[in-house]
Write a protein that holds these residues in place. Structure first.
Motif, short mmCIF file in Angstrom:
data_model
loop_
_atom_site.label_atom_id
_atom_site.label_comp_id
_atom_site.label_asym_id
_atom_site.label_seq_id
_atom_site.Cartn_x
_atom_site.Cartn_y
_atom_site.Cartn_z
N LEU A 33 -17.47 14.39 -6.42
CA LEU A 33 -18.54 14.99 -7.23
C LEU A 33 -19.88 14.31 -6.99
N GLY A 34 -19.90 13.31 -6.12
CA GLY A 34 -21.13 12.60 -5.81
C GLY A 34 -21.37 11.37 -6.64
N ALA A 35 -20.39 11.01 -7.47
CA ALA A 35 -20.55 9.82 -8.31
C ALA A 35 -20.30 8.55 -7.50
N ARG A 36 -20.91 7.48 -7.94
CA ARG A 36 -20.63 6.16 -7.38
C ARG A 36 -19.50 5.54 -8.19
N VAL A 37 -18.41 5.19 -7.53
CA VAL A 37 -17.26 4.61 -8.21
C VAL A 37 -17.38 3.10 -8.20
N LEU A 38 -17.28 2.51 -9.38
CA LEU A 38 -17.32 1.05 -9.55
C LEU A 38 -15.93 0.60 -9.98
N PHE A 39 -15.33 -0.28 -9.19
CA PHE A 39 -13.97 -0.74 -9.46
C PHE A 39 -14.01 -2.04 -10.27
N ALA A 40 -13.39 -2.00 -11.44
CA ALA A 40 -13.29 -3.18 -12.28
C ALA A 40 -11.89 -3.77 -12.14
N ASP A 41 -11.79 -5.07 -12.24
CA ASP A 41 -10.50 -5.74 -12.03
C ASP A 41 -9.53 -5.44 -13.16
N VAL A 42 -8.27 -5.83 -12.94
CA VAL A 42 -7.19 -5.48 -13.86
C VAL A 42 -6.70 -6.71 -14.61
N GLN A 43 -5.94 -6.45 -15.66
CA GLN A 43 -5.26 -7.53 -16.36
C GLN A 43 -4.13 -8.03 -15.47
N PRO A 44 -3.96 -9.34 -15.33
CA PRO A 44 -2.98 -9.85 -14.38
C PRO A 44 -1.53 -9.55 -14.73
N ASP A 45 -1.23 -9.27 -16.02
CA ASP A 45 0.17 -9.03 -16.39
C ASP A 45 0.53 -7.55 -16.42
N THR A 46 -0.31 -6.71 -17.04
CA THR A 46 0.02 -5.28 -17.15
C THR A 46 -0.44 -4.47 -15.94
N GLY A 47 -1.45 -4.96 -15.22
CA GLY A 47 -2.04 -4.19 -14.14
C GLY A 47 -3.01 -3.13 -14.62
N ASN A 48 -3.29 -3.11 -15.92
CA ASN A 48 -4.22 -2.12 -16.48
C ASN A 48 -5.67 -2.61 -16.39
N PRO A 97 -4.91 -1.27 -3.41
CA PRO A 97 -6.16 -1.10 -4.15
C PRO A 97 -7.02 -0.01 -3.51
N VAL A 98 -7.52 0.89 -4.33
CA VAL A 98 -8.15 2.11 -3.83
C VAL A 98 -9.25 1.83 -2.83
N TYR A 99 -10.06 0.80 -3.08
CA TYR A 99 -11.21 0.55 -2.22
C TYR A 99 -10.80 0.04 -0.84
N ARG A 100 -9.52 -0.25 -0.64
CA ARG A 100 -9.06 -0.67 0.67
C ARG A 100 -8.67 0.51 1.57
N HIS A 101 -8.64 1.72 1.03
CA HIS A 101 -8.44 2.89 1.88
C HIS A 101 -9.66 3.04 2.80
N PRO A 102 -9.44 3.41 4.05
CA PRO A 102 -10.56 3.53 4.98
C PRO A 102 -11.70 4.42 4.49
N VAL A 103 -11.38 5.48 3.75
CA VAL A 103 -12.44 6.37 3.28
C VAL A 103 -13.41 5.64 2.36
N PHE A 104 -12.91 4.67 1.59
CA PHE A 104 -13.79 3.88 0.73
C PHE A 104 -14.42 2.72 1.51
N GLU A 105 -13.69 2.16 2.46
CA GLU A 105 -14.30 1.12 3.30
C GLU A 105 -15.49 1.69 4.07
N LEU A 115 -17.49 3.76 2.99
CA LEU A 115 -18.60 3.87 2.03
C LEU A 115 -19.18 2.50 1.67
N GLY A 116 -18.62 1.43 2.25
CA GLY A 116 -19.19 0.10 2.03
C GLY A 116 -18.38 -0.81 1.13
N TYR A 117 -17.25 -0.33 0.61
CA TYR A 117 -16.40 -1.18 -0.24
C TYR A 117 -15.67 -2.19 0.65
#
Length: 374
Positions: free
Chosen positions: A90-105, A321-329, A331-333
């Motif tokens: 949709l043209g949005a900039r996706v910002l990835f925030a880290d997760v909780q180490p136990d739940t992964g949320n 992790p999503v930003y490790r997919h080539p399509v996001f790499e 884009l500069g991630y």
């Protein structure tokens, strides 16, 4: 090969589909409305719009939330790529925030650090079927006036502080892929309590068509007239698949109970195994376990994965992790963006979990895994 996930199809499911095939409707008919009404019973009465997949549900939810080019969407990297890809498309900039180490949320503190005036949505992912911390995330959304989106692809039937998933976010998306707790074959849904959000979702999944004369710009054309005010897509889930989903929903509690029983057995059987971490559970949530994610310590995850599969046990890894997919790499991630998510991914392994998994099959999984780790 014992799979890590599998649909549970009964004669009642087959009969429900056959009944529709023998009727007058294959696309949008009475089974769609019946399925959406039954689904709303699991969201605490929050109405739902059915769509063709969990990915379509995310796309529809972001459109309903008003996500456009130049907006920002904050979400977790520990999810299937669609959670972020549908916002990026949709043209949005996706910002990835880290997760909780136990739940992964999604970690509310990490998300809060990324919210700006341009943030249109914060999307939590109920990883493995464990609800995210929605109250804290709603507070994160407040300064920017952002919408809280719940990616509940894993967590239908779960509850957060005694509130059903589907009733704790502004928009909640579900997936009914065959490995999920219940299935429509392919399919998904969006739940929204706000009537305007729900109306936007319903319009977008049906080409953006406006059929109500009171809302049309040129209602004098005739009874056949329909208009498109904003572009949409055909994301309608057909009657034949909704019939399957309706039949499945009537057994959802049994599916959930068996999965919970299997999780309890895994916890008891694997509790004292060296080099193995078990999934966490917050006291204030009732999960709806889609995955049983263990952590393989000491850098042995790949070895364990390969040896388990060689033994005929279909383990899986969820997720890169999503930003490790080539399509996001492209884009500069870059790697290292969310260290806790990357640490979780490096150790994560999903063991087989589905309603038809027998105790004997589960014992085989446990015996094989413990033998490898020993």
């Amino acid at each position: 090969m014992l799979p890590y996930g599998r649909q549970s199809i009964a004669d009642s499911d087959v009969e429900a589909v056959i009944e529709v095939l023998r009727g007058d409707w294959l696309t949008t008919g009475p089974a769609v409305g019946a399925f959406e009404a039954e689904l709303a019973r699991w969201t605490g009465g929050v109405p739902c719009v059915s769509v063709t997949s969990g990915t379509a549900a995310l796309h529809v939810a972001y459109v309903a939330a008003g996500v456009r080019a130049g907006d920002e969407v904050v979400t977790s990297p520990l999810t299937f790529v669609a959670t972020a890809a549908t916002a990026a498309m949709l043209g949005a900039r996706v910002l990835f925030a880290d997760v909780q180490p136990d739940t992964g949320n999604l970690d509310p503190g990490a998300a809060a650090a990324l919210v700006t005036a341009r943030t249109r949505a914060v999307t939590a992912v109920d990883y493995a079927g464990h609800p995210a911390d929605y109250d804290e995330l709603r507070a994160v959304c407040a300064p920017a006036g952002a919408r809280l989106v719940g990616d509940a692809a894993h967590s239908i039937g779960a509850a957060y502080k005694d509130r059903p998933v589907g009733a704790v976010a502004d928009l909640t998306t579900f997936s009914f892929f065959p490995t999920k707790t219940m299935t429509t074959g392919e399919g998904g849904a969006v739940a929204a309590a706000d009537p305007e959000l729900l109306a936007r979702a319903a319009r977008f999944r049906n080409h953006g068509l406006v059929r109500d004369p009171a809302a049309q710009r040129d209602p004098g054309e005739g009874g056949w007239h329909q208009e498109v005010h904003e572009f949409g897509l055909n994301y309608r889930l057909p009657d034949v698949l909704c019939a399957l989903g309706l039949s499945q929903l009537r057994r959802l509690e049994r599916f959930r109970a068996r999965r919970a029983e299997l999780v309890a057995r895994y916890n008891a059987l694997l509790r004292d195994v060296p080099g193995l971490g078990l999934p966490a559970q917050r006291a204030y949530v009732t999960p709806s376990w889609h995955l049983y994610p263990v952590r393989i310590r000491d850098g042995r995850r790949r070895e364990v994965y390969e040896r388990m599969r060689a033994a005929g046990i279909g383990v899986q890894v969820n997720y890169l992790p999503v930003y490790r997919h080539p399509v996001f790499e492209d884009l500069g991630y870059r790697r290292g963006l969310c260290p806790r998510a990357e640490a979780y991914y490096a150790e994560q392994l999903s063991l087989p979990l589905f309603a038809a998994l027998s105790d004997a099959q589960q014992d085989r999984v446990v015996k094989t895994l413990t033998g490898i780790l020993a």
